[in-house]
Design an enzyme around this catalytic site. Structure first.
Site, mmCIF file in Angstrom:
data_model
loop_
_atom_site.group_PDB
_atom_site.id
_atom_site.type_symbol
_atom_site.label_atom_id
_atom_site.label_comp_id
_atom_site.label_asym_id
_atom_site.label_seq_id
_atom_site.Cartn_x
_atom_site.Cartn_y
_atom_site.Cartn_z
ATOM 1 C CB THR A 90 -26.956 47.396 0.975
ATOM 2 O OG1 THR A 90 -27.222 48.030 -0.278
ATOM 3 C CG2 THR A 90 -25.829 48.129 1.683
ATOM 4 C CE LYS B 218 -28.499 39.671 -1.743
ATOM 5 N NZ LYS B 218 -29.342 38.569 -2.206
ATOM 6 C CD GLU C 101 -30.912 36.139 -0.444
ATOM 7 O OE1 GLU C 101 -30.188 36.682 0.417
ATOM 8 O OE2 GLU C 101 -31.783 36.746 -1.087
ATOM 9 C CD GLN D 168 -27.223 36.900 2.688
ATOM 10 O OE1 GLN D 168 -26.560 36.857 1.664
ATOM 11 N NE2 GLN D 168 -28.509 37.201 2.688
#
Length: 216
Positions: free
Chosen positions: A10, A15, A87, A89
């Site tokens: 999440t 991360k 990032e 995603q």
């Protein structure tokens, strides 16, 4: 054998901190890496963590060929022993394919970090392609917590502290923004389904109890 590894979690799972740690550990062993990022909260060409650590990175543009960029740097005498992508995603599916090609054709480890689903609980295209192609998927062990104390599994977008479920998939924000701005909050599934953020839960707790009405 080199691997394409997807570290997922999440928004508030640390991360970026892990990405910086991997970079530090490998640099200490004399290895050099290329860091790609896209739309980091610290600005263009930055990889930052919530702990305040920041390093320079290569900003990924919409049509950028990551494999071609790396081959170009190597052909100019540059060195790269591994690749970090934060990032992830936000990358296009074809850019994820290029990361896999880096692993297979250039024999480099690629470590991709990203969140899996958006504020509507829908997969990001980049994350979906990583799930399809990664040699290994690692769930980050730093557990983010919902305001209720349960494990946070969903990302919520908020406006004025209230959860919204419509809008563009990508709007850069942060979990630490003031409540009146567009921001993000991590929630457990129960409270994501109920659209109950910490702000709305607090407002509800402050509301006076309704007393039963009795006749005299």
């Amino acid at each position: 054998m080199p691997e394409l590894v997807f570290f997922s979690g999440t928004m508030d799972c640390g991360k970026s901190t892990l990405a910086l740690q991997i970079t530090h550990n490998r640099s200490a062993r004399g290895l050099q890496g290329v860091i790609f990022t896209r739309q980091d909260r610290a600005g263009e060409g930055k990889l930052s963590s919530r702990l305040g650590l920041v390093t320079e990175a290569v900003e990924v543009a919409d049509a950028m060929d990551l494999y071609g960029y790396l081959v170009g740097e190597l052909s100019k005498g540059g060195r790269a022993d591994y690749v970090i992508v934060d990032e992830a995603q936000f990358l296009a599916p074809e850019q994820i394919d290029q990361l896999a090609r880096i692993v297979d054709d250039l024999d480099m480890d690629v470590f991709a970090f990203g969140i899996t689903t958006d504020f509507r609980t829908k997969l990001f295209p980049g994350s979906q392609r990583l799930i399809e192609l990664a040699d290994r998927i690692e769930q980050l062990q730093v557990e983010a917590l919902c305001w209720c104390g349960a494990r946070a599994t969903h990302n919520a977008r908020t406006v004025g502290g209230e959860m919204v479920v419509e809008g563009e998939q990508v709007v850069v924000g942060d979990v630490n923004r003031p409540a009146e701005e567009i921001g993000y909050e991590v929630l457990c599934r129960r409270h994501h389904r109920r659209r109950m953020t910490s702000a709305t839960a607090h407002a509800s707790a402050l509301s006076p109890d309704v007393l039963p009405v009795t006749s005299g």
